[in-house]
Design a protein around this motif. Structure first.
Motif, mmCIF file in Angstrom:
data_model
loop_
_atom_site.group_PDB
_atom_site.id
_atom_site.type_symbol
_atom_site.label_atom_id
_atom_site.label_comp_id
_atom_site.label_asym_id
_atom_site.label_seq_id
_atom_site.Cartn_x
_atom_site.Cartn_y
_atom_site.Cartn_z
ATOM 1 N N ARG A 230 -1.974 1.765 -5.571
ATOM 2 C CA ARG A 230 -2.019 2.867 -4.621
ATOM 3 C C ARG A 230 -3.304 2.849 -3.813
ATOM 4 N NH1 ARG A 230 -0.008 7.424 -8.916
ATOM 5 N NH2 ARG A 230 2.230 7.386 -8.475
ATOM 6 N N THR A 235 2.378 -1.689 -1.080
ATOM 7 C CA THR A 235 3.700 -1.055 -1.110
ATOM 8 C C THR A 235 4.837 -2.046 -1.307
ATOM 9 O OG1 THR A 235 3.909 -1.201 1.304
ATOM 10 C CG2 THR A 235 2.912 0.810 0.395
ATOM 11 N N ARG A 236 4.503 -3.349 -1.329
ATOM 12 C CA ARG A 236 5.542 -4.367 -1.475
ATOM 13 C C ARG A 236 5.052 -5.353 -2.538
ATOM 14 N NH1 ARG A 236 8.922 -3.480 2.707
ATOM 15 N NH2 ARG A 236 10.015 -5.463 2.452
ATOM 16 N N ASP A 254 6.044 3.398 -7.632
ATOM 17 C CA ASP A 254 7.271 3.420 -6.825
ATOM 18 C C ASP A 254 7.078 2.791 -5.442
ATOM 19 O OD1 ASP A 254 9.950 3.893 -6.436
ATOM 20 O OD2 ASP A 254 9.722 6.016 -5.933
ATOM 21 N N PRO A 255 6.858 1.474 -5.388
ATOM 22 C CA PRO A 255 6.606 0.822 -4.100
ATOM 23 C C PRO A 255 7.840 0.806 -3.211
ATOM 24 C CG PRO A 255 6.865 -0.810 -5.830
ATOM 25 C CD PRO A 255 6.855 0.529 -6.510
ATOM 26 N N GLU A 256 7.611 0.498 -1.941
ATOM 27 C CA GLU A 256 8.723 0.424 -0.997
ATOM 28 C C GLU A 256 9.667 -0.725 -1.340
ATOM 29 O OE1 GLU A 256 7.275 0.068 2.946
ATOM 30 O OE2 GLU A 256 6.155 1.954 2.901
ATOM 31 N N ALA A 257 9.102 -1.831 -1.804
ATOM 32 C CA ALA A 257 9.918 -3.016 -2.084
ATOM 33 C C ALA A 257 9.390 -3.744 -3.306
ATOM 34 C CB ALA A 257 9.926 -3.956 -0.875
ATOM 35 N N THR A 280 13.781 3.040 -9.572
ATOM 36 C CA THR A 280 12.828 3.278 -8.498
ATOM 37 C C THR A 280 13.575 3.452 -7.179
ATOM 38 O OG1 THR A 280 12.493 0.980 -7.786
ATOM 39 C CG2 THR A 280 11.256 1.720 -9.720
ATOM 40 N N ASN A 281 12.824 3.822 -6.168
ATOM 41 C CA ASN A 281 13.391 3.941 -4.821
ATOM 42 C C ASN A 281 13.146 2.677 -4.004
ATOM 43 O OD1 ASN A 281 14.312 6.711 -5.046
ATOM 44 N ND2 ASN A 281 12.154 7.294 -5.045
ATOM 45 N N SER A 282 12.741 1.619 -4.656
ATOM 46 C CA SER A 282 12.357 0.385 -3.979
ATOM 47 C C SER A 282 13.571 -0.401 -3.489
ATOM 48 C CB SER A 282 11.539 -0.502 -4.925
ATOM 49 O OG SER A 282 10.437 0.192 -5.477
ATOM 50 N N ASP A 283 13.351 -1.138 -2.409
ATOM 51 C CA ASP A 283 14.302 -2.173 -2.020
ATOM 52 C C ASP A 283 14.015 -3.380 -2.906
ATOM 53 O OD1 ASP A 283 15.323 -0.596 0.042
ATOM 54 O OD2 ASP A 283 13.797 -1.296 1.451
#
Length: 422
Positions: A230, A235-236, A254-257, A280-283
């Motif tokens: 963080r 974030t990826r 909870d990274p983006e990807a 998670t909410n990650s791609d």
């Protein structure tokens, strides 16, 4: 003779004990696992185990993982004759919804069975599914944090059954050597044996305490890693293999990807990818180790996070094969590589420290790579070295470690190992 199932549900090392109510036909008021009759004959025992869990606790396949089924055993007393089929499940929750068959439930250490008024042979039933030296030796899917916890539990149970120190010491040595490349197993067993007062009760108590502290250490290390990601604005994130500590860190930040290498040959990375997609909410992207360099570029990865099975005194990291590829690819693209690891994974700096390097001789099943008839050799190491130069920091329960600190910790762990030569 009736067939019954006894299900032990484990969460963070403790198991769910249930007290049977007055609504049941046998052993009223006795403590037990989750139990019930097998309705379709012995072959249906596993199916009925899942049914009993659902009916008596509300736990389902979404909450539980079947760890193992144990050998059956016989109970014959004034209440009846039964063939008991034991099962062990791992749970990700302690929230249960009981039915009328249960008067009470408690989460306790398994050794509490020995001091309770239980159904017959409940401790023997637990021992059919509880961790053993072979559990530690044969596990090829879990990370060293999980395996070290199982080693401490195997030591605890052996001490609970032992009458003399020599018996406990023999099990402790077997556990230390079962996975010589996993420093956490050796260090935690050594610490218990070094601090114990040469009595079975002392080993039991210290093994339980060490396991609980180890579980907290892994969570704290995961928090350290998440905080760093963080702070760096990462974030990826790329990872591989099956590290519970890495998963906890990813769930926290909870990274983006997330990019996950499949971790050949056992491909446990697939499970990690499926978990990440759900938790998670990650791609989430799955790739092979060979494609990691291009995946890092294509997915614009800005940090790599991996676990460790050992950290050598010079800062070299031992981890699942594929980690070095990830480290080299990340370095080439200017992506930082962070290792998340409890301090107990540092290898003791003594004459036995070469055992940390022996991890790279451990081989996966050759047939998982090639099972044809040609005259070829298979090179399928489970672990490999990752030079310290490829690592930007080791996140532990006490913050980030630098190389000189790793060396100091290794010296302290060498002292704990002296119990075996005294």
């Amino acid at each position: 003779m009736a067939h019954v199932v006894t299900c032990f549900v484990r969460e963070r090392g403790q198991i769910l004990l249930t007290r049977r109510s007055d609504a049941v036909g046998t052993y009223r008021g006795h403590w037990a696992g989750v139990s019930g009759y097998v309705e379709g004959g012995p072959a249906a025992a596993e199916r009925d185990a899942w049914r009993e869990l659902r009916e008596e606790t509300g736990l389902t396949r979404e909450d539980l993982e079947l760890v193992r089924a144990g050998d059956s055993l016989t109970v014959d007393d004034e209440e009846g004759s039964f063939t008991v089929h034991p099962f062990l499940f791992e749970s990700d929750t302690r929230e249960v919804r009981t039915n009328e068959e249960l008067a009470a439930v408690e989460w306790v250490d398994p050794t509490a069975i020995r001091s309770r008024r239980t159904v017959p042979r409940l401790w023997d039933t637990w021992r059919r599914v509880g961790p053993t030296v072979e559990t530690v030796r044969s596990d090829r899917t879990h990370g060293s944090a999980w395996i070290a916890a199982r080693a401490l539990e195997a030591l605890r149970d052996a001490a609970a059954d032992a009458d003399e120190w020599a018996t406990i010491a023999a099990v402790a040595r077997d556990l230390r050597d079962a996975r010589s490349g996993m420093a956490a197993v050796r260090n935690r067993v050594n610490r218990v044996m070094s601090a114990a007062s040469r009595s079975p009760d002392s080993v039991v108590k210290r093994a339980i305490s060490a396991r609980d502290a180890a579980l907290d250490a892994d969570s704290d290390a995961a928090q350290t890693a998440a905080d760093r990601l963080r702070a760096d604005g990462a974030t990826r994130v790329a990872t591989l293999s099956r590290s519970g500590t890495v998963r906890e860190a990813l769930e926290t930040c909870d990274p983006e990807a997330v990019v996950v290498a499949e971790s050949r040959p056992e491909r446990e990375g697939i499970e990690v990818a499926e978990w990440a997609a759900d938790a998670t909410n990650s791609d989430v992207t799955v790739t092979t180790e060979a494609a990691l360099p291009s995946a890092l570029a294509a997915r614009d990865v800005d940090a790599a996070l991996v676990g460790a099975d050992a950290v050598l005194p010079d800062g070299t990291v031992v981890n699942k094969t594929g980690t070095r590829v990830l480290g080299l690819a990340a370095q080439a693209q200017g992506v930082p590589v962070f290792v998340v690891s409890a301090r107990d994974k540092v290898v003791a700096a003594d004459s036995d420290s070469e055992t940390g390097r022996s991890a790279t001789t451990e081989q996966s099943r050759p047939e998982s790579v090639y099972d044809g008839d040609a005259d070829v050799e298979v090179h399928a190491p489970t672990f490999e070295f990752v030079p310290g130069e490829l690592v930007d920091g080791i996140a532990t329960e006490g913050g980030f470690l630098h190389r000189e600190e790793v060396s100091q910790i290794a010296e302290r762990y060498a002292a704990d190992a002296q119990w075996a030569v005294e």
